[in-house]
Every structure is written in C-alpha cells, then in structure tokens.
Design an enzyme around this catalytic site. Structure first.
Site, PDB file in Angstrom:
ATOM      1  N   LYS A  66     -26.016 -22.675  32.223  1.00  0.00           N
ATOM      2  CA  LYS A  66     -25.940 -22.894  30.770  1.00  0.00           C
ATOM      3  C   LYS A  66     -26.537 -21.735  29.953  1.00  0.00           C
ATOM      4  O   LYS A  66     -26.051 -21.432  28.869  1.00  0.00           O
ATOM      5  CB  LYS A  66     -26.627 -24.206  30.401  1.00  0.00           C
ATOM      6  CG  LYS A  66     -25.821 -25.438  30.855  1.00  0.00           C
ATOM      7  CD  LYS A  66     -26.418 -26.720  30.339  1.00  0.00           C
ATOM      8  CE  LYS A  66     -25.640 -27.930  30.851  1.00  0.00           C
ATOM      9  NZ  LYS A  66     -26.164 -29.199  30.349  1.00  0.00           N
ATOM     10  N   ASP A 102     -24.222 -31.022  24.232  1.00  0.00           N
ATOM     11  CA  ASP A 102     -25.229 -31.971  24.735  1.00  0.00           C
ATOM     12  C   ASP A 102     -26.009 -32.576  23.562  1.00  0.00           C
ATOM     13  O   ASP A 102     -26.328 -33.768  23.561  1.00  0.00           O
ATOM     14  CB  ASP A 102     -26.222 -31.261  25.677  1.00  0.00           C
ATOM     15  CG  ASP A 102     -25.595 -30.917  27.020  1.00  0.00           C
ATOM     16  OD1 ASP A 102     -24.733 -31.681  27.484  1.00  0.00           O
ATOM     17  OD2 ASP A 102     -25.974 -29.893  27.605  1.00  0.00           O
TER      18      ASP A 102
HETATM   19  P1  NAP Z   1     -34.155 -28.786  34.844  1.00  0.00           P
HETATM   20  O1  NAP Z   1     -33.963 -27.741  33.793  1.00  0.00           O
HETATM   21  O2  NAP Z   1     -34.194 -28.382  36.275  1.00  0.00           O
HETATM   22  O3  NAP Z   1     -35.548 -29.531  34.496  1.00  0.00           O
HETATM   23  C1  NAP Z   1     -36.028 -30.560  35.289  1.00  0.00           C
HETATM   24  C2  NAP Z   1     -37.043 -31.360  34.489  1.00  0.00           C
HETATM   25  O4  NAP Z   1     -37.368 -32.554  35.204  1.00  0.00           O
HETATM   26  C3  NAP Z   1     -38.362 -30.624  34.270  1.00  0.00           C
HETATM   27  O5  NAP Z   1     -38.885 -31.042  33.028  1.00  0.00           O
HETATM   28  C4  NAP Z   1     -39.208 -31.139  35.441  1.00  0.00           C
HETATM   29  O6  NAP Z   1     -40.593 -31.051  35.201  1.00  0.00           O
HETATM   30  C5  NAP Z   1     -38.784 -32.578  35.457  1.00  0.00           C
HETATM   31  N1  NAP Z   1     -38.972 -33.261  36.730  1.00  0.00           N
HETATM   32  C6  NAP Z   1     -38.414 -32.967  37.918  1.00  0.00           C
HETATM   33  N2  NAP Z   1     -38.788 -33.874  38.855  1.00  0.00           N
HETATM   34  C7  NAP Z   1     -39.605 -34.751  38.215  1.00  0.00           C
HETATM   35  C8  NAP Z   1     -40.318 -35.908  38.632  1.00  0.00           C
HETATM   36  N3  NAP Z   1     -40.257 -36.342  39.903  1.00  0.00           N
HETATM   37  N4  NAP Z   1     -41.064 -36.568  37.732  1.00  0.00           N
HETATM   38  C9  NAP Z   1     -41.117 -36.151  36.460  1.00  0.00           C
HETATM   39  N5  NAP Z   1     -40.487 -35.052  35.985  1.00  0.00           N
HETATM   40  C10 NAP Z   1     -39.731 -34.372  36.871  1.00  0.00           C
HETATM   41  O7  NAP Z   1     -33.052 -29.937  34.754  1.00  0.00           O
HETATM   42  P2  NAP Z   1     -32.294 -30.434  33.435  1.00  0.00           P
HETATM   43  O8  NAP Z   1     -31.048 -29.667  33.263  1.00  0.00           O
HETATM   44  O9  NAP Z   1     -33.300 -30.458  32.322  1.00  0.00           O
HETATM   45  O10 NAP Z   1     -31.863 -31.911  33.846  1.00  0.00           O
HETATM   46  C11 NAP Z   1     -32.817 -32.965  33.906  1.00  0.00           C
HETATM   47  C12 NAP Z   1     -32.109 -34.240  34.310  1.00  0.00           C
HETATM   48  O11 NAP Z   1     -31.220 -34.642  33.300  1.00  0.00           O
HETATM   49  C13 NAP Z   1     -31.286 -34.062  35.590  1.00  0.00           C
HETATM   50  O12 NAP Z   1     -31.671 -35.053  36.498  1.00  0.00           O
HETATM   51  C14 NAP Z   1     -29.861 -34.277  35.185  1.00  0.00           C
HETATM   52  O13 NAP Z   1     -29.214 -35.124  36.090  1.00  0.00           O
HETATM   53  C15 NAP Z   1     -29.971 -34.986  33.852  1.00  0.00           C
HETATM   54  N6  NAP Z   1     -28.912 -34.552  32.932  1.00  0.00           N
HETATM   55  C16 NAP Z   1     -27.949 -35.448  32.591  1.00  0.00           C
HETATM   56  C17 NAP Z   1     -26.958 -35.088  31.717  1.00  0.00           C
HETATM   57  C18 NAP Z   1     -25.904 -36.086  31.340  1.00  0.00           C
HETATM   58  O14 NAP Z   1     -24.860 -35.705  30.816  1.00  0.00           O
HETATM   59  N7  NAP Z   1     -26.127 -37.357  31.570  1.00  0.00           N
HETATM   60  C19 NAP Z   1     -26.910 -33.797  31.173  1.00  0.00           C
HETATM   61  C20 NAP Z   1     -27.920 -32.909  31.532  1.00  0.00           C
HETATM   62  C21 NAP Z   1     -28.911 -33.284  32.418  1.00  0.00           C
HETATM   63  P3  NAP Z   1     -41.430 -29.737  35.602  1.00  0.00           P
HETATM   64  O15 NAP Z   1     -41.334 -28.804  34.448  1.00  0.00           O
HETATM   65  O16 NAP Z   1     -42.788 -30.262  35.810  1.00  0.00           O
HETATM   66  O17 NAP Z   1     -40.814 -29.185  36.866  1.00  0.00           O
END
Ligand code: NAP
Length: 270
Positions: A66, A102
């Site tokens: 992204k 988003d």
């Molecule tokens: P990302 O950039 O890799 O960030 C991951 C985030 O999750 C960070 O804030 C991380 O914290 C936190 N995290 C990871 N494992 C955790 C745990 N066990 N407990 C608490 N916090 C945890 O990923 P992202 O793109 O932001 O996506 C995050 C989630 O949103 C994904 O699971 C994805 O499936 C979902 N998502 C869904 C959609 C949709 O359309 N529904 C769209 C985008 C994303 P740290 O900073 O401490 O590592």
C-alpha cells in the site's frame, strides 16, 4: 476486455476477485474481469507500470504494497497522501492515480453522516497500516480519537502525526470502552481464529447499547470481540463488511457506478 486486479503478496486467499466479479456481473459489465496477481515487493513498480498496456483500468492493492502504491503514482487523493498509503490505483490518460478507499469505506460501514460523528469519541486499537487509515478517517469526520497499540511508541508517533490522543499508560492493563461511541479493532489481534478479546486490553464489561464496535479482522467465525459487543447490545460490524465497503468504493471509481452491496456481501460470505 477491461481488466482489474488485486495486487498482494501473498494474495491467493483474497476474497476480492469473487466479490468484485460478482458486483461487475450484477452491474452488467460483461466485458470486465477482476483477478488476483501475486507480486513480490521488488517487482511491484515494474508490474504496475506495465498494467495499462495490458488492458487494466485499475487495481486494488493490499499487504505489503500500500505504501509502494502511493509512491508509484503520478497523482494522489488528499486521503491517500495524509494516510501515507493507497489501496486503489486507476490508469487513465497515461497517468497512475492513487486513492485510499479504506478510510471512506469505514465511514460508510458506520452508516452515519460525518455530522453525526463529529464531536463523538472513538477508541482505535492498532497503529499499523489499517490503524493509520482508521484514525485518519475518524479524525477527519471530527471524532475525538484515542489510540492504543501493543507497541506504545508506535501509537505515540501516529498520535503526534495525526493530532489525536493516546490511551494513558495507567489504562494499558484494561481500557473501559464505556465512554466511546465507536470502537475499532484495527490491529491483528484475533487473526487466524485466535481470541481477539484476550489479546486486547479492553474490558468487555464496558460495552453497551448505542455503541458501534468494528473488528477489521475477519475469519471463519465472528471473533470474541464482536461476540462480547453483540451480547452487550452494541452494534457489531465485522471485517467482511469493511472489505465490501472499501471494494464498493474502488469499483465505483473505476466504473462510475455504485455496485450492489448485497451481491458483494453474499460473495464474500460464501
Ligand atoms: P500491520 O500494518 O502489519 O499492523 C499490525 C498491527 O496489529 C500493529 O498495530 C500490531 O502491533 C498489531 N498486532 C499484531 N498482533 C497483535 C496482537 N496479537 N495483539 C495486539 N496487537 C497486535 O497490519 P494492518 O495492515 O494494519 O492490518 C491489521 C489487521 O487489520 C489485519 O489483521 C488485517 O487482517 C485487518 N485488515 C482488514 C481489512 C478489511 O478490509 N477488513 C483491511 C485492512 C486490514 P505492534 O505495532 O505492536 O506490532
């Protein structure tokens, strides 16, 4: 044939081709096709620049591309620039345009006008890529946003950048969600069928009717966070609805037509 795609790495799990092809068929766009393309980061720019010549009108972009999608574009929307990431690229008149659906997709899913959200409080859990888009969307709608992230420094950096508050350290053991009208899990807590509520410092006893709780993570079943919200009478919104809403916004950018959301919901749920 007009081509569309989602670019990711990996991408084989993506529900976007099924969702977008169903929406295109329902719109009567018979000559349009949406596919999934797996591309590693080192090949992203070259692939994207070659797509217009292969009949592509645009692409969705997912993890981990992204930020690269914004960087490769010739022009970008204000939202994409402020969020620092794009999930939608359009190819028109020899130019690549980047947008971020988003953020508006989340606001669409909440089902309330920005005027209704303005001045209300929101709690956002997660300061990764999804967290950035969510915080920007809610703050831009005038909400008072409080942010928590597992790694505290990341929340603090994002809060300074986007002008919001962080959850104070004394609440990191247990946040009462009671005062917040909107609560969004934008972290990966609960991913892969894990117990999301157990991974988040949220006291589920504070959920109540009148609140909306969004879990961006989706899986086979509703996660424990939404189960608790639902049980307490709050309105749960799952990650599939967020996927549908951002996808609908992207499809409208490319086709100029608003797709049938129920067709898209059925496609992602099957
Ligand atoms: P990302 O950039 O890799 O960030 C991951 C985030 O999750 C960070 O804030 C991380 O914290 C936190 N995290 C990871 N494992 C955790 C745990 N066990 N407990 C608490 N916090 C945890 O990923 P992202 O793109 O932001 O996506 C995050 C989630 O949103 C994904 O699971 C994805 O499936 C979902 N998502 C869904 C959609 C949709 O359309 N529904 C769209 C985008 C994303 P740290 O900073 O401490 O590592």
């Amino acid at each position: 044939m007009t081509r569309l795609a989602v670019l990711g790495h990996p991408v084989s799990h993506s529900k976007s081709p099924a969702m977008q092809n169903a929406a295109l068929a329902a719109l009567g766009f018979a000559g349009w096709e949406y596919e999934a393309i797996d591309v590693a980061p080192e090949g992203f720019n070259e692939l994207v620049r070659g797509l217009p010549g292969k009949g592509f009108a645009g692409v969705n972009v997912t993890v981990p591309h992204k930020e690269a999608a914004l960087a490769v574009a010739d022009e970008a929307s204000d939202a994409a620039r402020a969020i620092g990431a794009a999930n939608t690229l359009s190819f028109e008149a020899g130019k690549i345009r980047a947008e971020n659906t988003d953020a508006p997709g989340l606001i669409d899913a909440l089902g309330r006008s920005p005027g209704e959200l303005s001045g209300k409080s929101a709690l956002v859990l997660g300061a990764g890529g999804a967290g950035r888009a969510v915080v920007w969307a809610l703050a831009s709608a005038g909400m008072k946003v409080m942010l928590w992230n597992r790694t505290r420094s990341r929340a603090e950096d994002l809060a300074v950048e986007l002008g919001i508050e962080v959850v104070p350290p004394e609440q990191h053991g247990g946040i009462d969600p009671g005062p917040f009208e909107v609560i969004v899990n934008a972290s990966a807590a609960g991913l892969g069928g894990r117990d999301g509520l157990a991974e988040l410092p949220v006291d589920a006893g504070g959920f109540h009717s009148g609140q909306t709780v969004v879990d961006m993570v989706y899986g086979e079943n509703q996660g424990t966070l939404l189960e608790a919200a639902d049980w307490a009478g709050a309105r749960p919104i799952d990650g599939l609805e967020i996927l549908v809403r951002q996808g609908a916004r992207s499809l409208e950018i490319w086709t100029g037509k608003a797709p049938d959301l129920d067709v898209m919901r059925a496609a992602v749920s099957s």
